[in-house]
Write an enzyme that holds these catalytic residues in place. Structure first.
Site, PDB file in Angstrom:
ATOM      1  N   SER A  46       9.637  62.938  13.988  1.00  0.00           N
ATOM      2  CA  SER A  46      10.619  63.998  14.216  1.00  0.00           C
ATOM      3  C   SER A  46      10.491  65.189  13.274  1.00  0.00           C
ATOM      4  O   SER A  46      10.965  66.264  13.585  1.00  0.00           O
ATOM      5  CB  SER A  46      12.042  63.442  14.139  1.00  0.00           C
ATOM      6  N   LYS A  57      15.847  64.827   8.294  1.00  0.00           N
ATOM      7  CA  LYS A  57      15.908  65.975   9.209  1.00  0.00           C
ATOM      8  C   LYS A  57      16.184  67.239   8.403  1.00  0.00           C
ATOM      9  O   LYS A  57      16.506  67.192   7.224  1.00  0.00           O
ATOM     10  CB  LYS A  57      17.042  65.828  10.241  1.00  0.00           C
TER      11      LYS A  57
END
Length: 185
Positions: A36, A76
């Site tokens: 990600s 993230k």
């Protein structure tokens, strides 16, 4: 010999106590487990996370638990702070109506997300691999007490030692907002 052994045990005990205190309150190691955050971070990269006195800022790469019951930490990029309005349209992410310039993303998002204003205590996160990331564009946010801290050092692999890819979005947003407010003469 007895005094020497006592001194060694005291030194080891002190070292263990200092290590535990530092790991608990100041920083910890974290590993990247998925795709990600590509291209910024890839699976197997290891990060040092600063926890003590961390104030979340847009653009920081953060380590967090997606919910209080989660066992695994996520990594993230922090995009939106409480009170911000975040939207995804036309292959761009907008914060408070301003399109972000994001040189760190693998490719622009090929999805849309209606404008959302973040409630108090809610943080909006996205992976740099926008089209292959389970993140806040799916409707969830991160609560402040679930944020472990900011990734401030990539220490593995050694050839990537240094800044893990934090990128200030606050400066960009304030410059853009100032330019929008200025009236031409």
């Amino acid at each position: 010999m007895k005094a020497y052994l006592k001194e060694v045990l005291l030194t080891l005990s002190l070292a263990i106590i200092i290590f535990v205190l530092l790991r608990t309150f100041v920083g910890q190691g974290s590993e990247v487990f998925d795709v990600s955050m590509q291209p910024t971070l890839v699976e197997g990269h290891r990060l040092m996370v600063i926890k003590l006195f961390y104030t979340p800022q847009r653009g920081d790469i953060i380590v967090f638990y997606p919910n209080p019951e989660a066992k695994r930490q996520y990594v993230k990029r922090l995009i939106g702070l409480p009170g911000d309005t975040v939207e995804v349209k036309n292959y761009k992410v907008y914060v408070n109506g301003i399109a972000l310039n994001e040189p760190y993303v693998k490719e622009p998002p090929n999805y849309t997300m209606a404008a959302r204003t973040l409630p108090e205590g809610a943080y909006f996160v996205l992976g740099d691999n926008r089209n292959h990331s389970t993140d806040s564009h799916y409707g969830w946010t991160v609560e402040r007490n679930n944020i472990v801290g900011k990734a401030w050092l990539r220490y593995w692999p050694l050839n990537k030692l240094g800044n893990p890819g934090n990128y200030s979005l606050d400066d960009q947003l304030s410059r853009t907002k100032s330019a929008l407010v200025e009236v031409p003469r």
